[in-house]
Design an enzyme around this catalytic site. Structure first.
Site, PDB file in Angstrom:
ATOM      1  N   HIS A 143      -9.814 -17.758 -10.151  1.00  0.00           N
ATOM      2  CA  HIS A 143      -9.974 -16.860  -8.737  1.00  0.00           C
ATOM      3  C   HIS A 143      -8.654 -16.133  -8.576  1.00  0.00           C
ATOM      4  O   HIS A 143      -8.838 -14.648  -8.235  1.00  0.00           O
ATOM      5  CB  HIS A 143     -10.508 -17.626  -7.530  1.00  0.00           C
ATOM      6  N   HIS A 169     -10.219 -23.689 -12.616  1.00  0.00           N
ATOM      7  CA  HIS A 169     -11.387 -22.746 -11.936  1.00  0.00           C
ATOM      8  C   HIS A 169     -10.457 -21.983 -10.854  1.00  0.00           C
ATOM      9  O   HIS A 169     -10.856 -20.753 -10.624  1.00  0.00           O
ATOM     10  CB  HIS A 169     -12.355 -23.824 -11.457  1.00  0.00           C
ATOM     11  N   GLU A 170      -9.772 -23.115  -9.976  1.00  0.00           N
ATOM     12  CA  GLU A 170      -9.086 -22.081  -8.885  1.00  0.00           C
ATOM     13  C   GLU A 170      -8.119 -21.185  -9.228  1.00  0.00           C
ATOM     14  O   GLU A 170      -7.936 -19.921  -8.582  1.00  0.00           O
ATOM     15  CB  GLU A 170      -8.407 -22.969  -7.990  1.00  0.00           C
TER      16      GLU A 170
END
Length: 246
Positions: A108, A104-105
């Protein structure tokens, strides 16, 4: 005036109660889901940090570091320092939950590299929102005081409206944050499936549940922000109403 204030005070209390309950529920949901799937080991033995570095390389991103942080579920990407910080619960863990969070990071990071519209909008709003939140209520107070002077009443109304708009920026920020987080989770699911980090259907479903639980916190934040904005409006109308009665 006192009865109006008492009514608004009670109403604002009723608004704060669901805000608290929503926040507690969302936080508990994230932690319980992470704990459940933190016990599910990945069949490929990929850790959170291994996954993050591999996904960065796969996306041809070589100027972003993956570092160890403190705490639990404090994972984040800082575009200023070009660092993905993975918490103690994620960095060395080879669980499905840890892999999902790290992906998920990286989602980004990829958003930033690709210039994803909502990511850029959120980055732009960060300093503006911080300043706006601090100035909002003082501006409303100044505006209300100016409306006491008939010659400056129109100016006062404009200042009050400006204060309301500045406070609303926090709600706009949470609204824009929602698609940013949902998109990062969507990218995470795709990257994990494409790279084979998660092999079995059980692992993929578990990762999806972890990411969905995290998304709930942003839905909760948006709802809370909307309720807080309503509370702010109640106080503004109370101040303006008191001035008109006097």
């Amino acid at each position: 005036m006192f009865s109006d204030f008492y009514f608004v005070y009670l109403l604002s209390g009723l608004i704060l109660l669901p805000c608290l309950l929503i926040s507690v529920w969302a936080s508990a949901k994230v932690h319980s889901t992470f704990k459940k799937y933190d016990a599910m080991h990945t069949s490929t033995d990929w850790t959170g940090s291994d996954t993050a570095r591999m996904l960065l390389e796969r996306n041809n991103i070589y100027d972003v570091q993956v570092v160890r942080g403190r705490g639990k579920l404090t994972d984040n990407f800082n575009p200023a320092t070009r660092c993905v910080t993975l918490s103690e619960s994620t960095y060395d863990s080879a669980s499905v939950a840890a892999v999902a969070v790290s992906a998920h990071e990286i989602g980004h990071v990829v958003q930033r590299e690709e210039g994803y519209l909502f990511y850029r909008l959120r980055a732009f709003l960060v300093p503006v929102t911080n300043i706006g939140t601090m100035l909002a209520f003082p501006l409303v107070i100044v505006g209300v005081l100016l409306t006491w002077l008939s010659a400056l009443a129109e100016v006062g109304n404009i200042v009050v409206f400006l204060g309301i708009c500045l406070y609303a920026l926090s709600t706009v920020f949470t609204l824009i944050t929602l698609p940013v987080e949902l998109n990062a989770s969507s990218r995470a699911k795709s990257m994990l499936a494409e790279t084979g980090v998660l092999v079995t259907s059980e692992e993929k479903k578990a990762a999806a549940k972890v990411l969905s639980a995290a998304a709930m916190t942003y839905f909760a934040a948006l709802l809370t922000s909307l309720l807080m904005f309503l509370r702010f409006l109640l106080y503004v109308f109370l101040l303006l109403g008191g001035r008109r009665k006097n």
